[in-house]
Motif scaffolding. Structure first.
Motif, mmCIF file in Angstrom:
data_model
loop_
_atom_site.group_PDB
_atom_site.id
_atom_site.type_symbol
_atom_site.label_atom_id
_atom_site.label_comp_id
_atom_site.label_asym_id
_atom_site.label_seq_id
_atom_site.Cartn_x
_atom_site.Cartn_y
_atom_site.Cartn_z
ATOM 1 N N ALA A 1 -32.886 -37.805 6.864
ATOM 2 C CA ALA A 1 -31.634 -37.188 7.331
ATOM 3 C C ALA A 1 -30.487 -37.492 6.376
ATOM 4 O O ALA A 1 -29.552 -36.704 6.231
ATOM 5 N N GLU A 2 -30.577 -38.657 5.705
ATOM 6 C CA GLU A 2 -29.503 -39.058 4.781
ATOM 7 C C GLU A 2 -29.790 -38.570 3.364
ATOM 8 O O GLU A 2 -29.125 -38.965 2.414
ATOM 9 N N GLY A 3 -30.857 -37.782 3.200
ATOM 10 C CA GLY A 3 -31.157 -37.211 1.887
ATOM 11 C C GLY A 3 -31.799 -38.189 0.924
ATOM 12 O O GLY A 3 -31.781 -37.975 -0.291
ATOM 13 N N VAL A 4 -32.391 -39.279 1.444
ATOM 14 C CA VAL A 4 -33.050 -40.254 0.566
ATOM 15 C C VAL A 4 -34.438 -39.725 0.211
ATOM 16 O O VAL A 4 -35.179 -39.261 1.088
ATOM 17 N N ASP A 5 -34.775 -39.795 -1.075
ATOM 18 C CA ASP A 5 -36.042 -39.250 -1.549
ATOM 19 C C ASP A 5 -37.150 -40.268 -1.288
ATOM 20 O O ASP A 5 -37.314 -41.224 -2.034
ATOM 21 N N VAL A 6 -37.888 -40.076 -0.215
ATOM 22 C CA VAL A 6 -38.966 -41.007 0.124
ATOM 23 C C VAL A 6 -40.222 -40.193 0.438
ATOM 24 O O VAL A 6 -40.153 -39.163 1.120
ATOM 25 N N LEU A 7 -41.346 -40.650 -0.101
ATOM 26 C CA LEU A 7 -42.596 -39.918 0.109
ATOM 27 C C LEU A 7 -43.153 -40.215 1.491
ATOM 28 O O LEU A 7 -43.004 -41.324 1.998
ATOM 29 N N PHE A 8 -43.811 -39.262 2.065
ATOM 30 C CA PHE A 8 -44.518 -39.507 3.319
ATOM 31 C C PHE A 8 -45.622 -38.478 3.455
ATOM 32 O O PHE A 8 -45.625 -37.471 2.740
ATOM 33 N N SER A 9 -46.539 -38.749 4.377
ATOM 34 C CA SER A 9 -47.628 -37.792 4.581
ATOM 35 C C SER A 9 -48.002 -37.739 6.061
ATOM 36 O O SER A 9 -47.573 -36.866 6.782
ATOM 37 N N CYS A 10 -48.770 -38.755 6.537
ATOM 38 C CA CYS A 10 -49.334 -38.648 7.885
ATOM 39 C C CYS A 10 -48.297 -38.847 8.985
ATOM 40 O O CYS A 10 -48.459 -38.357 10.086
ATOM 41 N N ARG A 11 -47.242 -39.588 8.705
ATOM 42 C CA ARG A 11 -46.222 -39.986 9.682
ATOM 43 C C ARG A 11 -46.808 -40.840 10.813
ATOM 44 O O ARG A 11 -46.200 -40.995 11.851
ATOM 45 N N GLU A 12 -48.002 -41.327 10.662
ATOM 46 C CA GLU A 12 -48.661 -42.049 11.749
ATOM 47 C C GLU A 12 -49.114 -43.452 11.343
ATOM 48 O O GLU A 12 -49.905 -44.069 12.030
ATOM 49 N N GLY A 13 -48.646 -43.917 10.193
ATOM 50 C CA GLY A 13 -48.967 -45.286 9.808
ATOM 51 C C GLY A 13 -50.368 -45.493 9.304
ATOM 52 O O GLY A 13 -50.840 -46.631 9.257
ATOM 53 N N VAL A 14 -51.047 -44.429 8.887
ATOM 54 C CA VAL A 14 -52.426 -44.608 8.447
ATOM 55 C C VAL A 14 -52.654 -44.334 6.963
ATOM 56 O O VAL A 14 -53.622 -44.811 6.400
ATOM 57 N N CYS A 15 -51.768 -43.575 6.322
ATOM 58 C CA CYS A 15 -52.113 -43.126 4.967
ATOM 59 C C CYS A 15 -51.526 -44.001 3.865
ATOM 60 O O CYS A 15 -52.023 -44.014 2.750
ATOM 61 N N GLY A 16 -50.450 -44.701 4.135
ATOM 62 C CA GLY A 16 -49.846 -45.577 3.131
ATOM 63 C C GLY A 16 -48.866 -44.889 2.187
ATOM 64 O O GLY A 16 -48.293 -45.539 1.315
ATOM 65 N N THR A 17 -48.660 -43.595 2.337
ATOM 66 C CA THR A 17 -47.800 -42.863 1.400
ATOM 67 C C THR A 17 -46.350 -43.341 1.446
ATOM 68 O O THR A 17 -45.652 -43.358 0.439
ATOM 69 N N CYS A 18 -45.865 -43.729 2.622
ATOM 70 C CA CYS A 18 -44.431 -44.013 2.786
ATOM 71 C C CYS A 18 -44.087 -45.476 2.528
ATOM 72 O O CYS A 18 -43.019 -45.928 2.915
ATOM 73 N N GLU A 19 -44.985 -46.191 1.859
ATOM 74 C CA GLU A 19 -44.742 -47.622 1.624
ATOM 75 C C GLU A 19 -43.485 -47.856 0.781
ATOM 76 O O GLU A 19 -43.267 -47.171 -0.221
ATOM 77 N N VAL A 20 -42.684 -48.811 1.204
ATOM 78 C CA VAL A 20 -41.438 -49.153 0.518
ATOM 79 C C VAL A 20 -41.384 -50.675 0.380
ATOM 80 O O VAL A 20 -41.830 -51.403 1.275
ATOM 81 N N LYS A 21 -40.829 -51.151 -0.730
ATOM 82 C CA LYS A 21 -40.684 -52.608 -0.930
ATOM 83 C C LYS A 21 -39.541 -53.135 -0.077
ATOM 84 O O LYS A 21 -38.459 -52.535 -0.043
ATOM 85 N N VAL A 22 -39.786 -54.284 0.556
ATOM 86 C CA VAL A 22 -38.759 -54.929 1.374
ATOM 87 C C VAL A 22 -38.196 -56.109 0.586
ATOM 88 O O VAL A 22 -38.948 -56.966 0.115
ATOM 89 N N LEU A 23 -36.867 -56.156 0.429
ATOM 90 C CA LEU A 23 -36.229 -57.223 -0.355
ATOM 91 C C LEU A 23 -35.650 -58.317 0.534
ATOM 92 O O LEU A 23 -35.517 -59.459 0.120
ATOM 93 N N ALA A 24 -35.286 -57.970 1.764
ATOM 94 C CA ALA A 24 -34.774 -58.981 2.710
ATOM 95 C C ALA A 24 -34.904 -58.432 4.122
ATOM 96 O O ALA A 24 -34.962 -57.218 4.341
#
Ligand code: FES
Length: 329
Positions: free
Chosen positions: A269-292
């Protein structure tokens, strides 16, 4: 980085069992080799009109790993379909083309295991069929317990019987137990079967939530590296409570995830370019690094150790346990 999609043609559609349609996808040009895949891998089908706004569905590859002329998957008609499986069953035709993501594997096979024992429920046999084909190709022993409602609901029985006969003809374990709930009057006794296994067996499960829950309970005391399972969807999305704050460090932005929305929805919604696929937590496409911050992990991709490390998260279904997360976006 986005992997380019493949355009593949539907070469055949086959009725494999009650409510289960097999799909064979081939390259548009003969003699083109498809990206290689390993046993347990899946592909994403990008459906032209799934009728729900969510057009990408993941399906396990069931043909022999190493085959590069085609991809074979099977689709169960889900009574609660949001459009994907219903569209495939009712609209997809031979000769049509589909955009397909390159294979990815969240359910790898340990080829060195002394004995691999599989528990499959219904359509969950598809990744396991690919795994058994691979074990047969390299001459390793296996056993399969495949549970379905009835014989009419059991897909790929002929293929499994042929693999079992080949294993036994070669003097290997290749036992096939077809369990029809309606005939036996009870579900497969996973706990009883697990209790009698050779100690160094590797065990795998793919099937509906109830079966996976029974498998997880029955294998709770086994060494984690011997236990492998694949969910089709996350058990439940993270609760957002009163919402939480997210800082995107690379882009120097911050945003507020509101109650009832997912982090992925807010990012998009905020226009951030993030990959996704299944939207169900199974495919791993939307993985993002957590810094804190500490994510509330709800995906089925990360291992227990990876979750505990809190350095990565799947933004489609996971949330925050702390009031703020800082992400590498
Ligand atoms: S989009 Fe598939 S795990 Fe998040």
């Amino acid at each position: 980085m986005t992997t380019p999609l493949l355009t593949l043609r539907v070469r055949s559609l086959t009725w494999e069992a009650e409510g289960i349609l097999g799909i064979e996808l081939v390259p548009l040009q003969p003699n083109t080799l498809l990206p290689a895949f390993e046993a347990g891998a899946h592909i994403d089908l990008h459906l032209p009109d799934a009728g729900s706004g969510a057009h990408i569905r993941s399906y396990s590859l069931l043909n022999a790993p190493g085959e590069r002329q085609r991809y074979c998957v099977a689709v169960n008609l889900d009574a609660a379909s949001r459009g994907g499986s219903r569209w495939i069953h009712e609209q997809l035709r031979c000769g049509q083309t589909l955009a397909v993501g390159a294979p990815r594997n969240n359910f790898p096979l340990d080829e060195a295991a002394p004995l691999s024992i599989f528990f499959a429920g219904g359509i969950g046999v598809t990744p396991i069929l690919g795994m058994i084909r691979r074990l047969e190709a390299i001459g390793r022993p296996w056993r399969l317990h495949h549970a379905t409602r009835s014989a009419a609901h059991a897909p790929y029985v002929r293929e499994l019987q042929a693999l079992s006969e080949a294993a036994q003809a070669a003097g290997r374990d290749g036992a096939l137990n077809l369990h029809f709930d309606a005939e036996r009057g009870r579900v497969l006794d996973i706990a009883g079967l697990i209790a009698t296994l050779p100690a160094d067996s590797h065990v795998y499960c793919c099937g509906p939530l109830g079966m996976l829950g029974a498998f997880e309970a029955a294998t709770a005391t086994l060494p984690r590296e011997q236990v492998h399972l694949e969910y089709f969807a996350a058990k439940e999305a993270a609760a957002t409570g009163g919402g939480y704050h997210v800082e995107l460090q690379r882009s120097a932005r911050s945003l507020q995830v509101r109650p009832g929305e997912t982090l992925l929805d807010r990012l998009l919604a905020e226009g951030v370019d993030v990959l996704f696929s299944c939207r169900e937590g199974v495919c791993g496409t939307c993985e993002v690094k957590v810094l804190a911050g500490e994510p509330d992990h709800r995906d089925l991709v990360l291992s227990a150790a990876e979750r505990a490390a809190n350095t990565r998260m799947m933004v489609c279904c996971s949330g925050a346990k702390t009031p703020k997360l800082v992400l590498d976006l």
